[in-house]
Write a protein that holds these residues in place. Structure first.
Motif, mmCIF file in Angstrom:
data_model
loop_
_atom_site.group_PDB
_atom_site.id
_atom_site.type_symbol
_atom_site.label_atom_id
_atom_site.label_comp_id
_atom_site.label_asym_id
_atom_site.label_seq_id
_atom_site.Cartn_x
_atom_site.Cartn_y
_atom_site.Cartn_z
ATOM 1 N N ILE A 128 -11.466 19.771 25.205
ATOM 2 C CA ILE A 128 -10.171 19.186 25.536
ATOM 3 C C ILE A 128 -10.076 19.159 27.055
ATOM 4 N N GLY A 129 -9.971 17.952 27.608
ATOM 5 C CA GLY A 129 -9.947 17.816 29.056
ATOM 6 C C GLY A 129 -8.587 17.403 29.564
ATOM 7 N N VAL A 130 -7.843 18.357 30.083
ATOM 8 C CA VAL A 130 -6.511 18.088 30.635
ATOM 9 C C VAL A 130 -6.599 18.118 32.152
ATOM 10 N N ASN A 131 -5.959 17.163 32.803
ATOM 11 C CA ASN A 131 -5.848 17.244 34.258
ATOM 12 C C ASN A 131 -4.479 16.748 34.701
ATOM 13 N N THR A 147 2.736 21.406 37.051
ATOM 14 C CA THR A 147 2.721 22.841 37.319
ATOM 15 C C THR A 147 1.633 23.490 36.470
ATOM 16 N N PRO A 148 1.225 24.702 36.818
ATOM 17 C CA PRO A 148 0.252 25.416 35.981
ATOM 18 C C PRO A 148 0.747 25.579 34.548
ATOM 19 N N GLU A 149 2.046 25.852 34.413
ATOM 20 C CA GLU A 149 2.627 26.041 33.080
ATOM 21 C C GLU A 149 2.562 24.753 32.255
ATOM 22 N N ALA A 150 2.802 23.618 32.910
ATOM 23 C CA ALA A 150 2.758 22.335 32.222
ATOM 24 C C ALA A 150 1.336 22.018 31.771
ATOM 25 N N LEU A 151 0.361 22.267 32.629
ATOM 26 C CA LEU A 151 -1.044 22.006 32.281
ATOM 27 C C LEU A 151 -1.491 22.895 31.132
ATOM 28 N N CYS A 152 -1.099 24.159 31.179
ATOM 29 C CA CYS A 152 -1.451 25.097 30.119
ATOM 30 C C CYS A 152 -0.833 24.664 28.789
ATOM 31 N N SER A 154 0.065 21.703 27.881
ATOM 32 C CA SER A 154 -0.590 20.479 27.439
ATOM 33 C C SER A 154 -1.909 20.791 26.739
ATOM 34 N N ALA A 155 -2.708 21.663 27.341
ATOM 35 C CA ALA A 155 -4.007 22.004 26.750
ATOM 36 C C ALA A 155 -3.851 22.650 25.384
ATOM 37 N N LEU A 156 -2.921 23.583 25.275
ATOM 38 C CA LEU A 156 -2.725 24.271 23.997
ATOM 39 C C LEU A 156 -2.121 23.341 22.948
ATOM 40 N N ARG A 157 -1.340 22.386 23.401
ATOM 41 C CA ARG A 157 -0.790 21.380 22.480
ATOM 42 C C ARG A 157 -1.928 20.543 21.893
ATOM 43 N N TYR A 186 -5.634 27.929 34.834
ATOM 44 C CA TYR A 186 -6.711 28.558 34.069
ATOM 45 C C TYR A 186 -6.377 30.017 33.745
ATOM 46 N N ARG A 187 -5.766 30.708 34.683
ATOM 47 C CA ARG A 187 -5.392 32.100 34.414
ATOM 48 C C ARG A 187 -4.378 32.174 33.278
ATOM 49 N N LEU A 188 -3.460 31.236 33.247
ATOM 50 C CA LEU A 188 -2.474 31.213 32.165
ATOM 51 C C LEU A 188 -3.120 30.963 30.810
ATOM 52 N N VAL A 189 -3.962 29.931 30.734
ATOM 53 C CA VAL A 189 -4.559 29.592 29.437
ATOM 54 C C VAL A 189 -5.534 30.683 28.988
ATOM 55 N N ALA A 190 -6.147 31.367 29.941
ATOM 56 C CA ALA A 190 -7.070 32.452 29.593
ATOM 57 C C ALA A 190 -6.351 33.589 28.878
#
Length: 349
Positions: A128-131, A147-152, A154-157, A186-190
């Motif tokens: 899954i490639g989110v940017n 924001t980092p929170e928005a990217l995280c 999105s990826a988990l969605r 990345y730290r958030l999604v990790a």
């Protein structure tokens, strides 16, 4: 450093996850329908040490290029898919090793399920490639900007869209051209999943600045124990991306099967062309696979002592060099013989 524990997926013959080595990737930048050009570049990247190669598949016709590349190299081949789920299905049929896709971009649930089922049947993982440029409108509205929170989120969605169909062979990337945003995302999604992570700073820039931004972002995360595969995105020949990726792994102490070169920045005491000498040594050691520390120092008075932790080294004098091992001087050699004599000693280690 303690590495983040993740599940492991397999792309062709290469494992991605915390139980495996951190791999270096790159992407072909030849026009998608130029079969000969893509094959030539893929072969060049493989020779340069690239461990996973990706190419874009914008339409069904480009699957022919994918098929040709797949049959020309031994490393895993990844199909980069954007909106047409049929391109993903045809890539699977062509023998691709991994798919890069955003499930939310390919349409209805039945299309997502079709891709997930096809990949599951052939044990093909999906990245899954989110940017920052692909962030959904509702998330931009929710967070106000990227924001980092928005990217995280999105990826988990996107991951949840695959999980809904019992597909879990997932790799996640959350890239931004802004290094602090990328690192924080990345730290958030990790913290919120156990999927392997593909690290990268997107649109990092030209060879010089792109390497610096990538080293800062990717390096920071690797030192946190985060990251399972990396790609250094440069506006340059993709071969440069491979070299930069391995250099980052060396710099953070992950890649150890190679010499580590330390050299002083020179000062007014230096009476030898140390800059050229250090560059020559670095070039000569490019294909050496010994886990040793090699020092190139400018001062014969202080050099051996300052670099006594080095396995082998040279300190420059006035027209000569001192070859030393762990601070102990072995011999004095003329300036024009320094590299030759240093290499002899390295061969004996």
């Amino acid at each position: 450093m303690e590495r983040r524990i993740t599940r492991t997926v397999k792309a062709g013959n290469v494992e991605i996850g915390s139980g495996s080595k951190i791999t270096v990737q790159s992407m072909l930048n030849v026009l998608a329908h130029d079969i000969e050009g893509n094959v030539a570049q893929a072969v060049e990247l493989e020779k340069a040490g690239c461990e996973i190669v990706r190419l874009t598949v914008p339409d069904i016709e480009a699957v022919k290029t994918l098929y040709a590349v797949k049959n020309a190299v031994k490393i895993p081949v990844v199909a980069d898919i954007h909106f047409d789920y049929k391109c993903a299905l045809e890539s699977v049929a062509a023998g691709v090793d991994k798919i890069r896709i955003n499930p939310g971009n390919i349409g209805s649930d039945d299309r997502i399920k079709a891709v997930a089922d096809a990949c599951r049947q052939k044990n093909i993982p999906i990245r899954i490639g989110v940017n920052s440029g692909s962030l959904e409108k509702d998330l931009l509205k929710k967070y106000g900007h990227v924001t980092p929170e928005a990217l995280c989120e999105s990826a988990l969605r996107h991951a949840s869209l695959l999980e809904k169909f019992d597909f879990n062979d997932i790799v996640i990337s959350i890239k931004s051209s802004d290094v602090p945003t990328m690192v924080a995302a990345y730290r958030l999604v990790a913290q919120q999943c156990d999927y392997p992570l593909h690290l990268g700073v997107t649109e990092a820039g030209t060879r010089h600045m792109g390497m610096l931004k990538s080293a800062a972002g990717i390096g920071a995360l690797l030192l946190d124990g985060i990251g399972d595969t990396i790609r250094v995105s440069l506006t340059a020949n993709p071969v440069s991306e491979v070299a930069a990726g391995f250099d980052i792994l060396k710099a953070v102490g992950i890649k150890k099967d190679c010499p580590q070169i330390v050299s002083c920045p020179t000062c007014g005491r230096t009476k030898i062309d140390l800059i050229s000498l250090a560059e020559k040594v670095e070039k000569e050691l490019a294909n050496v696979h010994k886990p040793i520390k090699v020092a190139v120092m400018g001062c014969a008075v202080n050099g051996p002592g300052e670099a006594k932790e080095a396995d082998i080294g040279v300190a420059g004098g006035d027209g000569y060099g001192l070859i030393f091992k762990h601070g102990e001087i072995l011999k004095k050699v003329p300036e024009n013989k320094i590299v030759e004599e240093l290499l002899k000693e390295i061969d004996n280690l």
